[in-house]
Design an enzyme around this catalytic site. Sequence first.
Site, PDB file in Angstrom:
ATOM      1  N   GLU A  81      16.165  53.133  39.891  1.00 14.14           N
ATOM      2  CA  GLU A  81      15.018  54.034  38.791  1.00 14.14           C
ATOM      3  C   GLU A  81      15.887  54.194  37.471  1.00 14.14           C
ATOM      4  O   GLU A  81      15.369  54.420  36.348  1.00 14.14           O
ATOM      5  CB  GLU A  81      14.479  55.115  39.395  1.00 14.14           C
ATOM      6  CG  GLU A  81      13.438  54.862  40.407  1.00 14.14           C
ATOM      7  CD  GLU A  81      12.925  56.122  41.041  1.00 14.14           C
ATOM      8  OE1 GLU A  81      13.515  57.080  40.908  1.00 14.14           O
ATOM      9  OE2 GLU A  81      11.626  55.677  41.758  1.00 14.14           O
ATOM     10  N   GLU A 112      25.738  51.762  60.628  1.00 13.51           N
ATOM     11  CA  GLU A 112      26.324  53.176  59.805  1.00 13.51           C
ATOM     12  C   GLU A 112      27.361  53.335  60.766  1.00 13.51           C
ATOM     13  O   GLU A 112      28.020  54.487  60.404  1.00 13.51           O
ATOM     14  CB  GLU A 112      25.085  53.951  60.036  1.00 13.51           C
ATOM     15  CG  GLU A 112      24.725  54.528  61.506  1.00 13.51           C
ATOM     16  CD  GLU A 112      23.559  55.582  61.414  1.00 13.51           C
ATOM     17  OE1 GLU A 112      24.072  56.760  61.829  1.00 13.51           O
ATOM     18  OE2 GLU A 112      22.661  55.300  61.020  1.00 13.51           O
TER      19      GLU A 112
END
Length: 276
Positions: A81, A112
């Site tokens: 953004e 992960e």
Amino acid sequence: MTFQKITESDSLYHDLEKMSVHEILEDINREDQKVAIAVSKVIPQIEKLVTAIVERMKQGGRIFYLGAGTSGRLGVLDASEIPPTYGMPNTFVIGLIAGGDIALRNPVEAAEDDLKKGWEELQAHNINKMDTVIGIAASGTTPYVIGALHNAREQGILTASISCNPDSPMAKEADIAIEPIVGPEFVTGSTRMKSGTAQKMVLNMITTSTMIKLDRVKGNRMVNMQLTNQKLIDRGTRMIMEELRLDYDQAKHLLLLHGSVQEAIDSFHREWRLNQ
């Protein structure tokens, strides 16, 4: 002190399936109200981090977010953004998620748990001492993030962590540990809820305050936003109208000519001074 995962503690609510929809919504909202309070308590740590980031970014430094699952997605979202909102190139705030872009929509098994992968991905971006690495993990125990922070810190790179458990293993690898403790989740262990909201709030605070201090905002306006649709062109036009006292068509012409509110205003003032 023994590390305790508050994020995995039993919910304060029971027999959720027996609740009415109204009761469920009210209780989720009641829990959400605790998030802003928890975040307010870590403002000193956020301030310390932002101050250090701004100093580094003025010298060409970058922000790297690392996370897995919800935490990784929030980092990628915040990074994505920045270019449209503030007109910064997408090379200044970079979000990395365990498992790569496919993990934005689909879980990648065991991604992960790789202690080395995060640091390898940072090295692929030529990480250096002007950069800042921010690990995001609600639990504070994600190996992908911990390994990256450990190696970055060993190389003298500024590290920070955002976790919703106090004194986590991840925090021990961070120069600045940000720990908004939001308490047990409404659905036990569902850290996409309060923990995710807290992380999103902290990320908003970090990048928004950083961009303001890098002069990407004027007054309270996004004067460097990318003009990617008619709504934003209209918004930018009205900013110029207000600032320069021009009519709509004049302001829109200037905006489209120069590509940003800031450049349009600066160019107008430069031309005005030359004609005096």
